[in-house]
Design an enzyme around this catalytic site. Structure first.
Site, short mmCIF file in Angstrom:
data_model
loop_
_atom_site.label_atom_id
_atom_site.label_comp_id
_atom_site.label_asym_id
_atom_site.label_seq_id
_atom_site.Cartn_x
_atom_site.Cartn_y
_atom_site.Cartn_z
N GLU A 275 0.83 -1.20 0.00
CA GLU A 275 0.00 0.00 0.00
C GLU A 275 0.87 1.25 0.00
O GLU A 275 1.82 1.36 0.77
CB GLU A 275 -0.92 0.01 1.23
CG GLU A 275 -1.92 -1.13 1.21
CD GLU A 275 -3.01 -1.01 2.28
OE1 GLU A 275 -4.11 -1.53 2.05
OE2 GLU A 275 -2.75 -0.39 3.34
N ARG A 291 -1.82 -11.03 2.78
CA ARG A 291 -3.02 -11.86 2.74
C ARG A 291 -3.86 -11.50 1.52
O ARG A 291 -3.55 -10.57 0.80
CB ARG A 291 -3.85 -11.60 4.00
CG ARG A 291 -4.20 -10.12 4.13
CD ARG A 291 -5.17 -9.83 5.23
NE ARG A 291 -5.20 -8.42 5.57
CZ ARG A 291 -5.93 -7.49 4.98
NH1 ARG A 291 -6.72 -7.82 3.97
NH2 ARG A 291 -5.89 -6.23 5.36
P1 ADP Z 1 -8.35 -4.57 3.00
O1 ADP Z 1 -7.12 -3.79 2.76
O2 ADP Z 1 -8.31 -5.97 2.54
O3 ADP Z 1 -9.53 -3.80 2.54
P2 ADP Z 1 -9.11 -3.94 5.66
O4 ADP Z 1 -8.09 -3.04 6.27
O5 ADP Z 1 -10.42 -3.38 5.24
O6 ADP Z 1 -8.40 -4.73 4.52
O7 ADP Z 1 -9.34 -5.16 6.63
C1 ADP Z 1 -10.06 -6.31 6.23
C2 ADP Z 1 -10.83 -6.85 7.39
O8 ADP Z 1 -9.97 -7.29 8.41
C3 ADP Z 1 -11.75 -5.86 8.01
O9 ADP Z 1 -12.87 -6.56 8.44
C4 ADP Z 1 -10.94 -5.33 9.19
O10 ADP Z 1 -11.80 -4.91 10.21
C5 ADP Z 1 -10.14 -6.53 9.58
N1 ADP Z 1 -8.78 -6.25 10.06
C6 ADP Z 1 -7.71 -5.95 9.30
N2 ADP Z 1 -6.60 -5.83 10.05
C7 ADP Z 1 -6.96 -6.06 11.33
C8 ADP Z 1 -6.28 -6.08 12.58
N3 ADP Z 1 -4.96 -5.87 12.68
N4 ADP Z 1 -6.99 -6.34 13.68
C9 ADP Z 1 -8.30 -6.56 13.60
N5 ADP Z 1 -9.01 -6.57 12.45
C10 ADP Z 1 -8.36 -6.32 11.33
P1 ADP Z 2 -4.24 -0.07 8.18
O1 ADP Z 2 -3.28 -1.13 8.57
O2 ADP Z 2 -5.23 0.25 9.22
O3 ADP Z 2 -4.83 -0.31 6.83
P2 ADP Z 2 -2.59 1.99 6.91
O4 ADP Z 2 -1.21 2.33 7.36
O5 ADP Z 2 -2.72 1.21 5.65
O6 ADP Z 2 -3.34 1.26 8.10
O7 ADP Z 2 -3.42 3.34 6.78
C1 ADP Z 2 -4.82 3.33 6.56
C2 ADP Z 2 -5.23 4.62 5.85
O8 ADP Z 2 -4.89 5.76 6.64
C3 ADP Z 2 -4.56 4.84 4.53
O9 ADP Z 2 -5.24 4.18 3.48
C4 ADP Z 2 -4.63 6.35 4.40
O10 ADP Z 2 -5.89 6.74 3.95
C5 ADP Z 2 -4.43 6.84 5.83
N1 ADP Z 2 -3.01 7.13 6.14
C6 ADP Z 2 -2.10 6.26 6.59
N2 ADP Z 2 -0.89 6.83 6.76
C7 ADP Z 2 -1.03 8.12 6.40
C8 ADP Z 2 -0.14 9.26 6.35
N3 ADP Z 2 1.13 9.17 6.74
N4 ADP Z 2 -0.65 10.45 5.93
C9 ADP Z 2 -1.95 10.55 5.57
N5 ADP Z 2 -2.82 9.54 5.59
C10 ADP Z 2 -2.40 8.32 5.99
MG MG Z 3 -3.76 -0.46 5.11
#
Ligand code: ADP
Ligand code: ADP
Ligand code: MG
Length: 446
Positions: A275, A291
């Site tokens: 990402e 995954r």
């Molecule tokens: P994707 O990038 O596949 O869209 P999401 O960030 O939407 O992934 O997460 C997919 C699913 O897994 C969601 O239901 C989210 O709530 C759950 N999920 C993802 N990471 C975690 C985590 N570290 N702990 C708990 N739930 C998670």
């Molecule tokens: P998760 O594991 O919950 O998916 P991410 O690190 O992928 O966490 O971040 C989730 C979302 O938060 C990103 O898709 C983006 O929209 C926002 N985000 C994350 N990091 C940044 C950043 N440094 N600046 C601005 N937005 C961010």
């Molecule tokens: Mg993410």
């Protein structure tokens, strides 16, 4: 090839995985909590095992019950889907220690990428540009203040083990850092069992662009182009599309080359997603998801490749059935995440679906587990269905999405279908290239 696979998940993704297994001639075992006894994934699998009560920590997160279910049914492999145990390295190791196959990457890679600080370090060393931020974890408030002002506020305080859009807070100045540092750490501990935090530059109005990859154990590494997941609410994706509109082709090719050389160097096995934030023509790595991803179908539609099938076959030691030259995206695909939620408060909702009628016709795919009469339990994720539409081009895909959203009927529980219609019909979305802030800033106006 495996003869029998246990699917350690529920909902639409368990149904999706079951489909790939049946088409490969593999028998399936569904697992379920007590609340999910009548769920679609249980009905369509060849066998099923109840693994515990309704609470997820006693059922879908119960590693021992899952291993025991494999032993009872003679399943050889476990597909974890997304969420739950899919990114749990010790579970993946436990599975292989029991002589079973975890359908996913090597547990070392899950572990390394699961720690977002380590993931960024590794990617940096492999030549992938990352979001500017702290070198490593932030131990205390004085370091947090120091690094915050070095990087320049606003910054994002993030949980190293975070996921699902949770575990991060925008910090605008020193005072906010002092006020929030221990709160964010405490939340990280209670959500993810780990209070490690780090700091990233908060990038204003970027887009979320991610690259799908897959590797096999024969030295083949392939990317399947990118997805744009910028339509988000509270850092959670609402609409995704493939490919991303309006990004320079040369820039994309360079990014794909860097990504492939990184996963080759890692010796990565299976599906993964890198990402990135995309801002002013540059990509910055955020995290890698080791995954199958929720939005994988849009990539399947434009590439005509069954990602779950490939994920299973590479886990079984086979070669990828295609090479890079065979990945030729065609048309445009959009996914709408249809959630059971209140349109005003966004609170998850439950209830009985008394009428369900899916849309159909050219270019429509609906990945779901609901049926007329299904009682949506309130214990789990509120994703009800994913509407995936594919058209000749982006404009066509948007029209097709709108007409499908007009056709679909889900009665008995409130959904965000109207929100999807408003987004897709808006001029900003039609133009393409909205930022991750766009939906939240415009939700009232829509
Ligand atoms: P994707 O990038 O596949 O869209 P999401 O960030 O939407 O992934 O997460 C997919 C699913 O897994 C969601 O239901 C989210 O709530 C759950 N999920 C993802 N990471 C975690 C985590 N570290 N702990 C708990 N739930 C998670
Ligand atoms: P998760 O594991 O919950 O998916 P991410 O690190 O992928 O966490 O971040 C989730 C979302 O938060 C990103 O898709 C983006 O929209 C926002 N985000 C994350 N990091 C940044 C950043 N440094 N600046 C601005 N937005 C961010
Ligand atoms: Mg993410």
């Amino acid at each position: 090839m495996f003869k029998k696979i246990l699917i350690a998940n529920r909902g639409e993704i368990a149904v999706r995985i079951n489909r790939a297994c049946q088409e490969l001639g593999i028998s399936t075992v569904a697992v379920h909590s007590e609340a999910d006894r009548d769920s679609m994934h249980v009905r369509i699998a060849n066998e099923s095992v109840c693994i515990g009560p309704n609470q997820v920590n006693k059922s879908y997160l119960n590693a021992h019950a899952l291993i025991a279910a494999c032993e009872i049914t003679n399943a050889e492999a476990i597909h974890p889907g997304y969420g739950f145990l899919s990114e749990n390295a010790s579970f993946a190791k436990m599975v292989s220690d029991h002589g079973l196959t975890f359908i996913g990457p090597k547990h070392e890679h899950i572990e390394k990428m699961g720690d977002k600080i380590q993931a960024k370090k590794i990617m940096q060393q492999l030549g992938v540009p990352t979001v500017p931020g702290s070198e490593g974890k932030i131990e205390n408030i004085s370091d947090a203040l120091k690094i915050g002002s070095e990087i320049g506020f606003p910054v994002l305080l993030k949980a190293a083990a975070g996921g699902g859009g949770r575990g991060m807070k925008v910090i605008k100045n020193e005072k906010e850092m002092s006020d929030n540092f221990s709160i964010v750490k405490q939340e990280a501990l209670s959500f993810f069992g780990n209070d490690t935090v780090y700091i990233e530059k908060f990038i204003d109005s970027p887009r979320h662009i991610e690259v799908q990859v897959i590797g096999d154990s024969h030295g083949n590494f392939v990317h399947l182009y990118e997805r744009d997941c910028s339509v988000q609410r509270r850092n959670q994706k609402v609409i995704e599309e493939a490919v991303a509109p309006g990004i320079d082709n040369e820039d994309k090719i360079k990014l794909f080359e860097t990504v492939i050389s990184a996963i080759k160097e890692m010796g990565y096995l299976g599906l993964g997603t890198l990402e990135f934030l995309y801002h002013e023509g540059k990509f910055y790595f955020m995290e890698m998801n080791t995954r199958l991803q929720v939005e994988h179908p849009i990539t399947e539609m434009i590439t005509r490749i069954d990602l779950v099938r490939e994920q299973i076959t590479v886990a079984a030691g086979e070669k990828l059935s295609f090479d890079q030259a065979k990945v030729n995206p065609l048309g445009h695909s959009i996914e709408c995440r249809i959630n059971a939620e209140d349109p005003k408060t966004f609170k998850p909702s439950a209830g009985t679906i008394n009428l369900y009628h899916p849309p159909a016709g050219n270019g429509i795919r609906l990945d779901t587990f609901i049926y007329s009469g299904y009682k949506v339990p309130h214990y789990y994720d509120n994703l009800l269905a994913k509407l995936i539409v594919t058209g000749r081009d982006r404009e066509h895909a948007i029209r097709r999405a709108l007409r499908s959203l007009d056709e679909i009927i889900i009665e008995g529980t409130v959904t965000n279908i109207e929100l999807h219609k408003k987004i897709l019909a808006s001029e900003d979305f039609k133009k393409g290239s909205v930022s991750i802030k766009w939906l939240e800033e415009n939700i009232e106006k829509l």
